[in-house]
Design a protein around this motif. Structure first.
Motif, PDB file in Angstrom:
ATOM      1  N   ILE A 213       0.982  -1.418  -0.046  1.00 54.17           N
ATOM      2  CA  ILE A 213       0.107   0.094  -0.367  1.00 54.17           C
ATOM      3  C   ILE A 213       1.447   1.751  -0.087  1.00 54.17           C
ATOM      4  O   ILE A 213       0.073   1.881  -0.847  1.00 54.17           O
ATOM      5  N   THR A 214       1.880   1.326   1.028  1.00 54.78           N
ATOM      6  CA  THR A 214       2.959   2.510   0.662  1.00 54.78           C
ATOM      7  C   THR A 214       3.335   2.673  -0.895  1.00 54.78           C
ATOM      8  O   THR A 214       3.679   3.780  -0.847  1.00 54.78           O
ATOM      9  N   PHE A 215       3.464   1.836  -1.435  1.00 53.06           N
ATOM     10  CA  PHE A 215       4.688   2.200  -3.208  1.00 53.06           C
ATOM     11  C   PHE A 215       3.181   2.571  -3.362  1.00 53.06           C
ATOM     12  O   PHE A 215       4.182   3.228  -4.594  1.00 53.06           O
ATOM     13  N   PHE A 216       2.431   2.433  -3.515  1.00 51.30           N
ATOM     14  CA  PHE A 216       0.842   2.974  -3.980  1.00 51.30           C
ATOM     15  C   PHE A 216       1.279   4.642  -3.693  1.00 51.30           C
ATOM     16  O   PHE A 216       1.029   5.440  -4.531  1.00 51.30           O
ATOM     17  N   THR A 217       0.969   4.526  -2.478  1.00 48.08           N
ATOM     18  CA  THR A 217       0.733   6.294  -2.327  1.00 48.08           C
ATOM     19  C   THR A 217       1.626   6.600  -1.619  1.00 48.08           C
ATOM     20  O   THR A 217       1.505   7.884  -1.207  1.00 48.08           O
ATOM     21  N   ALA A 218       2.808   7.157  -2.185  1.00 45.92           N
ATOM     22  CA  ALA A 218       4.655   7.286  -1.700  1.00 45.92           C
ATOM     23  C   ALA A 218       4.396   8.150  -2.750  1.00 45.92           C
ATOM     24  O   ALA A 218       4.285   7.481  -4.121  1.00 45.92           O
ATOM     25  N   GLY A 219       4.865   9.375  -2.556  1.00 45.11           N
ATOM     26  CA  GLY A 219       5.876  10.682  -3.254  1.00 45.11           C
ATOM     27  C   GLY A 219       7.137  10.246  -3.113  1.00 45.11           C
ATOM     28  O   GLY A 219       7.324   9.431  -2.418  1.00 45.11           O
ATOM     29  N   VAL A 220       7.804  11.436  -4.325  1.00 42.94           N
ATOM     30  CA  VAL A 220       8.831  11.575  -4.283  1.00 42.94           C
ATOM     31  C   VAL A 220       9.442  12.390  -2.802  1.00 42.94           C
ATOM     32  O   VAL A 220       8.732  13.389  -1.993  1.00 42.94           O
ATOM     33  N   GLY A 221      10.951  11.842  -1.879  1.00 47.72           N
ATOM     34  CA  GLY A 221      10.995  12.077  -0.555  1.00 47.72           C
ATOM     35  C   GLY A 221      10.417  11.699   0.511  1.00 47.72           C
ATOM     36  O   GLY A 221      10.315  12.429   1.363  1.00 47.72           O
ATOM     37  N   SER A 222       9.136  10.760  -0.118  1.00 42.39           N
ATOM     38  CA  SER A 222       8.325  10.362   1.618  1.00 42.39           C
ATOM     39  C   SER A 222       9.118   8.649   1.254  1.00 42.39           C
ATOM     40  O   SER A 222       8.000   7.994   1.878  1.00 42.39           O
ATOM     41  N   SER A 223       9.916   7.860   1.090  1.00 41.14           N
ATOM     42  CA  SER A 223      10.617   7.005   1.485  1.00 41.14           C
ATOM     43  C   SER A 223      10.081   6.478   2.969  1.00 41.14           C
ATOM     44  O   SER A 223      10.184   7.216   3.834  1.00 41.14           O
ATOM     45  N   THR A 224       9.648   5.231   2.834  1.00 40.06           N
ATOM     46  CA  THR A 224       9.654   4.488   4.550  1.00 40.06           C
ATOM     47  C   THR A 224      11.263   3.950   4.707  1.00 40.06           C
ATOM     48  O   THR A 224      11.249   2.890   3.751  1.00 40.06           O
ATOM     49  N   LEU A 225      11.150   2.734   5.582  1.00 39.04           N
ATOM     50  CA  LEU A 225      11.568   1.388   5.736  1.00 39.04           C
ATOM     51  C   LEU A 225      11.784   0.576   4.572  1.00 39.04           C
ATOM     52  O   LEU A 225      12.649  -0.252   4.342  1.00 39.04           O
ATOM     53  N   PRO A 226       9.981  -0.143   4.696  1.00 39.81           N
ATOM     54  CA  PRO A 226      10.217  -1.297   3.524  1.00 39.81           C
ATOM     55  C   PRO A 226      10.849  -0.944   1.783  1.00 39.81           C
ATOM     56  O   PRO A 226      11.360  -1.593   1.316  1.00 39.81           O
ATOM     57  N   LEU A 227      10.571   0.622   1.780  1.00 42.49           N
ATOM     58  CA  LEU A 227      10.789   0.593   1.032  1.00 42.49           C
ATOM     59  C   LEU A 227      11.993   1.160  -0.411  1.00 42.49           C
ATOM     60  O   LEU A 227      12.939   0.500  -0.764  1.00 42.49           O
ATOM     61  N   GLU A 228      12.070   1.099   1.489  1.00 43.94           N
ATOM     62  CA  GLU A 228      14.410   1.720   1.474  1.00 43.94           C
ATOM     63  C   GLU A 228      15.349   0.241   0.740  1.00 43.94           C
ATOM     64  O   GLU A 228      16.012   0.066   0.480  1.00 43.94           O
ATOM     65  N   ILE A 229      14.533  -0.942   1.541  1.00 40.93           N
ATOM     66  CA  ILE A 229      15.000  -2.030   1.598  1.00 40.93           C
ATOM     67  C   ILE A 229      15.057  -2.298   0.576  1.00 40.93           C
ATOM     68  O   ILE A 229      15.731  -3.208  -0.462  1.00 40.93           O
ATOM     69  N   TYR A 230      13.464  -2.781  -0.264  1.00 42.03           N
ATOM     70  CA  TYR A 230      13.692  -3.137  -1.274  1.00 42.03           C
ATOM     71  C   TYR A 230      14.296  -2.108  -2.387  1.00 42.03           C
ATOM     72  O   TYR A 230      14.527  -3.160  -3.976  1.00 42.03           O
ATOM     73  N   SER A 231      14.549  -1.010  -2.538  1.00 42.61           N
ATOM     74  CA  SER A 231      15.557  -0.022  -3.381  1.00 42.61           C
ATOM     75  C   SER A 231      16.724  -0.420  -3.189  1.00 42.61           C
ATOM     76  O   SER A 231      17.548  -0.703  -4.185  1.00 42.61           O
ATOM     77  N   MET A 232      17.134  -1.417  -2.132  1.00 39.85           N
ATOM     78  CA  MET A 232      18.712  -2.106  -1.739  1.00 39.85           C
ATOM     79  C   MET A 232      18.408  -3.119  -2.480  1.00 39.85           C
ATOM     80  O   MET A 232      19.042  -3.825  -2.773  1.00 39.85           O
ATOM     81  N   VAL A 233      17.243  -3.940  -2.128  1.00 41.33           N
ATOM     82  CA  VAL A 233      17.421  -5.299  -2.163  1.00 41.33           C
ATOM     83  C   VAL A 233      16.863  -6.005  -3.840  1.00 41.33           C
ATOM     84  O   VAL A 233      18.191  -6.866  -5.000  1.00 41.33           O
ATOM     85  N   LYS A 234      17.361  -4.892  -5.169  1.00 41.01           N
ATOM     86  CA  LYS A 234      16.758  -4.896  -6.181  1.00 41.01           C
ATOM     87  C   LYS A 234      18.727  -4.284  -6.733  1.00 41.01           C
ATOM     88  O   LYS A 234      18.545  -4.826  -7.955  1.00 41.01           O
ATOM     89  N   ILE A 235      19.398  -3.969  -5.778  1.00 42.82           N
ATOM     90  CA  ILE A 235      21.006  -4.260  -6.296  1.00 42.82           C
ATOM     91  C   ILE A 235      21.865  -5.449  -5.697  1.00 42.82           C
ATOM     92  O   ILE A 235      22.026  -5.559  -7.235  1.00 42.82           O
ATOM     93  N   ALA A 236      21.367  -5.463  -4.980  1.00 44.46           N
ATOM     94  CA  ALA A 236      22.469  -7.179  -4.122  1.00 44.46           C
ATOM     95  C   ALA A 236      22.090  -7.216  -2.365  1.00 44.46           C
ATOM     96  O   ALA A 236      21.153  -5.900  -2.141  1.00 44.46           O
ATOM     97  N   VAL A 237      21.518  -7.927  -2.415  1.00 45.17           N
ATOM     98  CA  VAL A 237      21.040  -8.272  -0.433  1.00 45.17           C
ATOM     99  C   VAL A 237      22.352  -8.795  -0.314  1.00 45.17           C
ATOM    100  O   VAL A 237      23.412  -9.566   0.044  1.00 45.17           O
TER     101      VAL A 237
END
Length: 269
Positions: A213-237
């Motif tokens: 739900i956060t992924f669909f309702t978040a805007g630019v500059g309003s990152s949360t911890l799960p979104l930040e983890i997702y952005s890190m996982v896309k590169i490498a775990v």
């Protein structure tokens, strides 16, 4: 003689059946919790690769607490979770009391509907609503989205608490001259407080680790911890991701244990 043999055979088959159920349960729990155990163990691994164990280290936790982007995302998640839990506790308490008092099926379906709906459906519908209302996506939109699906969980906890209350206490207070506000403040609210706290902790837990739900309702500059983890996982775990996942699991476990202590009925519902 035959009856004794049949009794022995029935006991033997029952014991075999119990062992089969226990073995199946062990396999299921291993499937569920073994990956979590691997994440926790490799968060202390002295290697950037998660392929093999090299040695014990706390460097990944040190790097995590020096990562500004991760700390900012964690701060946003805590702020959003606190505000969402507070608002959901107030609205969910009122909703739970209304469900218990009026006992209307449509009211229960209206309040508890988001609990049963898929997260992706809620996220897409909220995104479309914010676009139609011309609401800028950001922290406010995330809070409103989290409140919308957390209200039902608080209402469940409050409704379960009200089901075990003695309504004659409220009637006795009214007979003794107490106003509706006085009877609510002095009798109803103290009795409901464990359910409200349990529902609020549950809402906090659901809010702080929500991703879809956060992924669909978040805007630019309003990152949360799960979104930040997702952005890190896309590169490498990396073990840094394992470290933050371990801390998030620990926080969730502590809150769930607190809920089970305060109001076991909330978890059963």
């Amino acid at each position: 003689m035959k009856s004794e043999k049949s009794l022995i055979l029935s006991k033997f088959s029952a014991s075999r059946g119990n062992k089969g159920v226990i073995a199946a349960a062990v396999l299921v729990y291993l499937f569920l919790y073994l990956p979590l155990a691997v994440v926790v163990i490799f968060s202390f691994n002295d290697s950037r690769l998660n392929a093999e164990w090299v040695g014990f280290t706390l460097d990944w936790y040190h790097k995590l607490f020096n990562n500004r982007d991760m700390l900012q995302a964690a701060g946003n998640s805590v702020l959003i979770a606190c505000i969402s839990a507070l608002m959901a506790s107030v609205l969910g308490t009122l909703a739970g009391m209304a469900i218990h008092r009026f006992r209307q099926k449509w009211l229960s379906a209206l309040v508890l509907g988001p609990v049963a709906m898929p997260d992706i459906l809620i996220g897409v519908s909220l995104l479309l609503m914010f676009m139609l209302l011309n609401v800028t996506l950001g922290t406010v939109s995330i809070i409103l989205a989290h409140v919308s699906f957390c209200i039902g969980f608080v209402a469940l906890a409050v409704q379960a608490r009200m089901a075990g209350m003695d309504d004659s206490l409220i009637e006795a207070a009214r007979d003794l001259g107490a106003s509706p506000w006085q009877s609510f403040r002095l009798i109803t609210l103290p009795l409901l407080l464990p359910g409200i706290i349990a529902g609020g902790l549950m809402a906090f837990t659901l809010s702080i680790d929500d991703f879809v739900i956060t992924f669909f309702t978040a805007g630019v500059g309003s990152s949360t911890l799960p979104l930040e983890i997702y952005s890190m996982v896309k590169i490498a775990v990396t073990p840094e991701v394992n470290a933050v996942s371990t801390l998030l699991m620990l926080l969730t476990l502590v809150l769930i244990l607190a809920i089970s202590r305060i109001s076991p009925q909330a978890l059963r519902n």
